[in-house]
Structure formats: C-alpha cells, structure tokens
Enzyme design. Structure first.
Site, PDB file in Angstrom:
ATOM      1  N   SER A   1       0.830  -0.903   0.078  1.00  0.00           N
ATOM      2  CA  SER A   1      -0.009   0.146  -0.045  1.00  0.00           C
ATOM      3  C   SER A   1       1.301   0.965  -0.038  1.00  0.00           C
ATOM      4  O   SER A   1       0.803   2.730   0.636  1.00  0.00           O
ATOM      5  CB  SER A   1      -1.408   0.037   1.006  1.00  0.00           C
ATOM      6  OG  SER A   1      -1.790  -1.020   1.222  1.00  0.00           O
TER       7      SER A   1
ATOM      8  N   GLU B   1     -18.691   5.084 -14.014  1.00  0.00           N
ATOM      9  CA  GLU B   1     -17.686   5.600 -13.006  1.00  0.00           C
ATOM     10  C   GLU B   1     -15.958   5.502 -13.456  1.00  0.00           C
ATOM     11  O   GLU B   1     -15.049   5.999 -13.361  1.00  0.00           O
ATOM     12  CB  GLU B   1     -17.319   4.803 -11.765  1.00  0.00           C
ATOM     13  CG  GLU B   1     -17.420   3.537 -11.493  1.00  0.00           C
ATOM     14  CD  GLU B   1     -18.656   3.107 -11.075  1.00  0.00           C
ATOM     15  OE1 GLU B   1     -19.634   3.194 -12.374  1.00  0.00           O
ATOM     16  OE2 GLU B   1     -19.035   2.189 -10.763  1.00  0.00           O
TER      17      GLU B   1
ATOM     18  N   CYS C   1     -25.538   0.399 -11.413  1.00  0.00           N
ATOM     19  CA  CYS C   1     -25.532  -0.911 -11.323  1.00  0.00           C
ATOM     20  C   CYS C   1     -26.670  -1.673 -10.754  1.00  0.00           C
ATOM     21  O   CYS C   1     -28.255  -1.274 -10.287  1.00  0.00           O
ATOM     22  CB  CYS C   1     -24.577  -1.297 -11.167  1.00  0.00           C
ATOM     23  SG  CYS C   1     -24.211  -2.846 -12.077  1.00  0.00           S
TER      24      CYS C   1
ATOM     25  N   HIS D   1     -21.673   0.659 -15.412  1.00  0.00           N
ATOM     26  CA  HIS D   1     -20.788   1.386 -14.534  1.00  0.00           C
ATOM     27  C   HIS D   1     -20.369   2.871 -15.309  1.00  0.00           C
ATOM     28  O   HIS D   1     -18.636   2.779 -16.017  1.00  0.00           O
ATOM     29  CB  HIS D   1     -19.726   0.855 -14.564  1.00  0.00           C
ATOM     30  CG  HIS D   1     -20.491  -0.505 -13.613  1.00  0.00           C
ATOM     31  ND1 HIS D   1     -20.695  -0.110 -12.137  1.00  0.00           N
ATOM     32  CD2 HIS D   1     -20.523  -2.063 -13.478  1.00  0.00           C
ATOM     33  CE1 HIS D   1     -20.572  -1.470 -11.432  1.00  0.00           C
ATOM     34  NE2 HIS D   1     -21.097  -2.188 -12.424  1.00  0.00           N
TER      35      HIS D   1
ATOM     36  N   THR E   1      16.653   4.685   7.167  1.00  0.00           N
ATOM     37  CA  THR E   1      17.201   4.664   5.981  1.00  0.00           C
ATOM     38  C   THR E   1      16.980   2.703   6.039  1.00  0.00           C
ATOM     39  O   THR E   1      17.588   2.124   4.956  1.00  0.00           O
ATOM     40  CB  THR E   1      17.735   5.540   5.165  1.00  0.00           C
ATOM     41  OG1 THR E   1      19.271   4.871   6.095  1.00  0.00           O
ATOM     42  CG2 THR E   1      18.270   6.829   5.317  1.00  0.00           C
TER      43      THR E   1
ATOM     44  N   THR F   1      14.857   0.502   3.663  1.00  0.00           N
ATOM     45  CA  THR F   1      14.746   0.609   2.392  1.00  0.00           C
ATOM     46  C   THR F   1      16.470  -0.058   1.699  1.00  0.00           C
ATOM     47  O   THR F   1      16.337  -0.833   1.011  1.00  0.00           O
ATOM     48  CB  THR F   1      14.840   2.084   1.641  1.00  0.00           C
ATOM     49  OG1 THR F   1      14.036   3.048   2.149  1.00  0.00           O
ATOM     50  CG2 THR F   1      15.414   2.899   0.945  1.00  0.00           C
TER      51      THR F   1
ATOM     52  N   ASP G   1       8.391 -11.063  -0.906  1.00  0.00           N
ATOM     53  CA  ASP G   1       6.750 -11.940  -1.052  1.00  0.00           C
ATOM     54  C   ASP G   1       6.955 -13.606  -1.818  1.00  0.00           C
ATOM     55  O   ASP G   1       8.203 -13.153  -3.059  1.00  0.00           O
ATOM     56  CB  ASP G   1       5.487 -12.018  -2.056  1.00  0.00           C
ATOM     57  CG  ASP G   1       5.015 -10.695  -1.193  1.00  0.00           C
ATOM     58  OD1 ASP G   1       5.558 -10.054  -0.172  1.00  0.00           O
ATOM     59  OD2 ASP G   1       4.358  -9.469  -1.833  1.00  0.00           O
TER      60      ASP G   1
HETATM   61  N1  GLN Z   1     -25.849  -8.396  -8.733  1.00  0.00           N
HETATM   62  C1  GLN Z   1     -26.285  -7.388 -10.233  1.00  0.00           C
HETATM   63  C2  GLN Z   1     -25.746  -8.227 -11.300  1.00  0.00           C
HETATM   64  O1  GLN Z   1     -25.328  -9.279 -11.055  1.00  0.00           O
HETATM   65  C3  GLN Z   1     -25.721  -6.121  -9.620  1.00  0.00           C
HETATM   66  C4  GLN Z   1     -24.048  -5.698 -10.178  1.00  0.00           C
HETATM   67  C5  GLN Z   1     -23.206  -5.069 -10.324  1.00  0.00           C
HETATM   68  O2  GLN Z   1     -23.560  -4.285  -9.744  1.00  0.00           O
HETATM   69  N2  GLN Z   1     -22.053  -4.757 -10.233  1.00  0.00           N
HETATM   70  O3  GLN Z   1     -27.075  -7.696 -12.468  1.00  0.00           O
END
Ligand code: GLN
Length: 564
Positions: free
Chosen positions: A14, A518, A390, A516, A197, A200, A156
């Site tokens: 992170s 976004e 969604c 979506h 340091t 690092t 890792d």
């Molecule tokens: N669970 C819902 C579906 O599968 C919505 C999925 C989501 O919001 N990405 O349709």
C-alpha cells in the site's frame, strides 16, 4: 523498439505503487511519448473478478470486458494509454496458459518448470504489450515506453517468478533499454525524531539478492528527506544521489503526485537514463485542475450508500468520479460513506437528512439491500438528487415497483427467487451459467438514449458507450407499467432489448443506470452523468440555502432536508 520501466515495491504494501506508476506514465506522455501501462499481479486468482471487495477493493472493468486490478483505474485516470486484456496478468493466468500449452503437448516432453517456462510466459506478456496494437487505428503510434508494475512487495514468495522474469528480460533486451524503479518507505520515528533508511537498505538488499539492481529509488516519506539521508541511501543502495527521489505524502489530493515527482526531476532522470530525447512536459491542464480543487466556489455533501462503505477501495472509481465532477463544478464535496445495513437499522431520516445527493453504487449479495431501497425511497420522496449505478439502479427499480407501481412484493430474483413480481431477473443467456469468473455481461456496450432525456442532456448525445459488469437485467414485461407510473426508460441497448437508463422526470434529479459510468471518468474530463448529478446536488444545496434564509433560519446545513 520500446523501452521498459519496471516498478517494484518494498518494505510494506500500500505504498501507492499504482499511483506512482500512473504518475510516471502521465509525465512521460506529457513529454510526447507513447506509453503503455501494465500490471503483473502475483496472486493465483485468474483475475480479481471473483475476489471480495474486502480482499481486493473494486474490480476495474476495461472496454474489452476484462476484470482487472484497481490500479488500472489510476492508469486510465492519469494517462491516455489504451488498456486491454494485455494490461493485467496474474500468476493464475500465467500458470493457466502454461498448463494449457503443456496439455497441448507444446513442451515436447520436457519437464515444465518455473524457470524457464513460467518466466518465459511472463517475459512474453511484457513483450506482447509493447508490440501489439491496442486499437484498430492504422495511425496508432508505435509504443515508446512500457511501464510494468509488479504487484506485491519484494520478498514475497509469490512475486519471485515475476522478479526473476524481469531480471532476465533486462539482460536479454540490454540494460540501456530497461529501467528498474523501486518504491520504498522511509519511515519517520517520532521517538528518535529521525527518518530511518534501514528498511530501504534491506529492501534493496533483497532485490539485489534476486539479481536486480534498482536504477531509481522513489522514497515514500512523511517528512522531507535531507541531502545527508539521500546520500546515505544512495551509498548503501548503490544508486546515484540524483536517483534517490523523495515522494512526500500528499494530504490534499492524489493529483499532486505527478507534480511532486516533476519537482524532484524524476521524468527527466528517466528520459536521460533511457536515452529518450523529449521536450519538457506541459502540465497546464493539471495545474488548472489543482487550482480548481484548491479554490472551490461551492460546498456539497453526497451520501454513498453501499454494502462496503467502510472499505475505501471498494468504490474507488465512484469516489474518484465524484471528485472529478466536483472539480468540474468547482464544488468541494464531502462524501458520507454510509453502510446500507445502518440505514436498515437506524432509518434513512437519521443518516441521510442534510445530504445534497444520494448515490447507491453497484454490488452483489443480499446484505444491506433493504437499506439501499429505503435510501432510494427517501431520496425520491424528499426530492434529493439520486444517482443509482448497476445494483443501485436495480434497487431503484425495486423501490419504485413496491412503492409507486403498487407491486408490494417486487424484487430482483437475485435476492428472492419466488418474488411475485420479478422486476429484475436473469435473461435466458445467463440462466445456465455455472462458472462464476468472467461470465457476466462485461465491457463496453452501446446505449441509445431518448433525445431530450436528462441522460441525453448530460452526455450531449444520444449514442453512447459505457462499461458493464452484471448478470441481472430489468424485466421488460414491466416496462409499460413503470412508464405509466412515472419512471421512464430513457436508455436501452440499440436493439431495445435491454434497459440501460431509468429516470423519474417528476423529481429534481433521479437517474439510474445499469452500466458503470465511473470507469470512464477523468480528473480533467468528468463523466457526464456524475457531472449532472453533482450539478443537481449544488442546485439542491442552493435551494435549501435560499429557503432557509427566506424563513430566517440560520445554518441551513444543519437543518434536516425539507420535503419538497
Ligand atoms: N448483482 C447485480 C447483477 O449481477 C448487480 C451487479 C453490479 O452492481 N455490478 O446484475
């Protein structure tokens, strides 16, 4: 031939490797270079699509439908680099491909091993992204620089094959064609009042054991690193002083990171080392966006009501897109992360009054569904701008069915198989799906918007394309009943088979989408629906203020929202 930059991380996870890689990509692009970004993840899942958001944050979906690591969201927000299936590989995918080859007999009877078979496969995917065209555009420029970020932390077990592969890759390509950037932590010890340091040094020591000598160290730190400390790091880690780059924590905005790396001359160092002759970068748009962020003209509050509200990374792109819309409106946005289960327990009035907008994001699973439905009802009845995404749209449809259309038992068959009114259900093609991974409706698909609708107004167009990730759909049998009761279907697939957008026109701003949005928002170009939603929230706040001052009530912000 493309040059390669490998970004590894040390000391702790992170550290913001994704953000740093994206910022480097952006600075190189601003120097006129054609850049490709790639993330190699050491976990064994084939992709993050089946992982819980608690484990892995959001799943970032690309145009081509690949479900990828959320760092790819940073890449897309910061750069114009086209991202495809080749932009994210996991150990699971690498092994799957090698095992498939083995089954086809491609290894001619040899014993299949990590070295060379797995490492060859990894080198292959690094090579491929440099050579494959990302678009059908014949004028697409050849790639100048590939930035490959290795997930995990040096040391890792899982990341070892990737480290070994990039070591071999650099030997084969030639040292001058490749650059290793290692991101580390230089912690400040309060008791000693000193930066330390040693972590690092140890981390670089681990890298050198694997055979990788980093060329550049990017040092995450809370405090400025003195020249003395940089000299110490340079000496012990075997890098030049100019290659010890400070990356101080940014409290104000992640969009400051590229500018801070620029101030520390990381981009010119990279270009010098890789022999890339380019002009200095022009970052005027980035300065402008920070200037807007620093000087807001409005203040609004948005409630994001979801199942994973307490987990910052679960709705990463949603929060980013809200910020971008804030930048576009010069609005400072206070985001309230509200757990939908808490809405169930405490009621929407207590938790949501006072917000200027309510957003219900996507999700899976039944937990908290009724809280989302209650939040949406509250937004609809109180005239608070509402944006559903969604699962958020599916809940808005359920809410409207129950409380406006009069279908009391309406639900999505995802949560109630026997509902009398399955307003959201599976389409035939999804009914027989057995595998969970990669089997949803995924990736960019076109939507046709009704001219004159709020959605069409926001986009300024009726033909758009957005990314999907879901299984369930609006049940077309109910379309006319919804329309008759005031929820309009204003966006569908071009063949009109699938509902994509619903709106309640008799409301200040009530819009929900099956896709979506976004994922396509950028800090310098807010996604149109997010911009519309935040614009409506600004209006809502101004109206509240005006009402309050007309009534002579001070401190409008503290008043509960008045019913419209
Ligand atoms: N669970 C819902 C579906 O599968 C919505 C999925 C989501 O919001 N990405 O349709």
């Amino acid at each position: 031939m493309a040059k390669h930059i490998f970004v590894t991380g040390g000391v702790v996870s992170s550290l913001g490797k994704g953000l740093t890689s994206a910022s480097i990509g952006m600075l190189l692009e601003k120097r006129g270079l054609s850049v490709r970004m790639q993330k190699l993840d050491p976990y064994i899942n084939v992709d993050p699509g089946t992982m819980s958001p608690y484990q892995h944050g959001e799943v970032y979906v690309l145009d081509d439908g690949s479900e990828t690591d959320l760092d790819l969201g940073h890449y897309e927000r910061f750069t114009g680099s086209p991202l495809t299936r080749d932009s994210n590989y996991t150990t699971g995918q690498i092994y799957q491909s090698v095992i498939n080859k083995e089954r086809r007999g491609e290894f001619l009877g040899k014993t299949v091993q990590v070295i060379p078979h797995i490492t060859n496969e990894i080198k292959g995917v690094i090579e491929r992204i440099a050579e494959t065209k990302a678009t059908d555009d014949p004028t697409e420029r050849p790639v100048d620089v590939v930035i490959t970020e290795i997930g995990g932390t040096v040391g890792d077990i899982e990341s070892l094959p990737f480290m070994e592969a990039i070591r071999q890759f650099a030997i084969e390509k030639g040292k001058q064609e490749c650059l290793f950037i290692h991101l580390t932590l230089v912690p400040y010890l309060k008791a000693a009042r000193e930066l330390k340091t040693k972590p690092t040094q140890h981390s670089v020591g681990l890298l050198r054991q694997i055979g990788i000598q980093p060329d550049v160290l990017v040092c995450r730190t809370e405090q400025p690193i003195s020249r003395e400390d940089r000299e110490k790091i340079a000496l012990f880690c075997n890098v030049s002083l100019e290659a010890v780059i400070e990356e101080r924590d940014k409290d104000f905005s992640i969009y400051e990171v590229p500018l801070s790396l620029l101030d520390n001359r990381l981009d010119s160092l990279i270009c010098d080392r890789l022999g890339l002759k380019t002009p200095d970068p022009n970052l005027s748009d980035w300065h402008e966006l920070l200037q807007r962020l620093r000087n807001p003209s409005h203040e609004v509050s948005i409630a994001v009501v979801g199942k994973y509200a307490e987990h910052r990374d679960a709705y990463k792109s949603i929060y980013e897109a809200i910020d971008h819309a804030g930048i576009a409106h010069r609005a400072q946005i206070r985001v309230g992360r509200i757990r939908s289960e808490d809405v169930e327990a405490e009621g929407p009035e207590r938790l949501l009054s006072g917000y200027d907008g309510i957003l219900v994001p996507g999700g899976f699973g039944e937990r908290g569904i009724e809280g989302k439905v209650q939040a949406i009802r509250f937004a609809r009845e109180k005239g608070i701008p509402f944006f559903g995404i969604c699962l958020g749209m599916q809940c808005a449809v359920v809410e409207f069915a129950r409380h406006v259309v009069g279908l009391e038992g309406a639900h999505s068959t995802e949560f109630d198989k026997d509902t009398p009114d399955p307003v959201i259900c599976l389409l035939d093609e999804q009914r027989n799906v057995v595998d969970m991974g990669g089997t949803m409706r995924l990736g960019a698909q076109p939507t046709r918007l009704e001219p004159g609708s709020e959605a069409a107004k926001c986009y300024g167009s009726s033909d758009i394309s957005e990314r999907h990730r879901h299984r369930y759909e609006f049940n077309n049998c109910y379309r006319s009943r919804f329309n008759a009761h005031g929820m309009r279907i204003t966006g569908t697939s071009p063949d009109d088979a699938l509902v994509e957008v619903v709106e309640v026109p008799d409301h200040p701003w009530f819009l929900a989408v099956q896709y979506h949005p976004e994922f396509k928002s950028k800090p310098t170009a807010a996604q149109p629906l997010f911009a519309g939603f935040v614009g409506a929230a600004v209006q809502h706040r101004m109206k509240k203020r005006a009402n309050a001052s007309a009534e002579g009530t001070p401190a409008a912000e503290e008043q509960p929202t008045t019913p419209s």
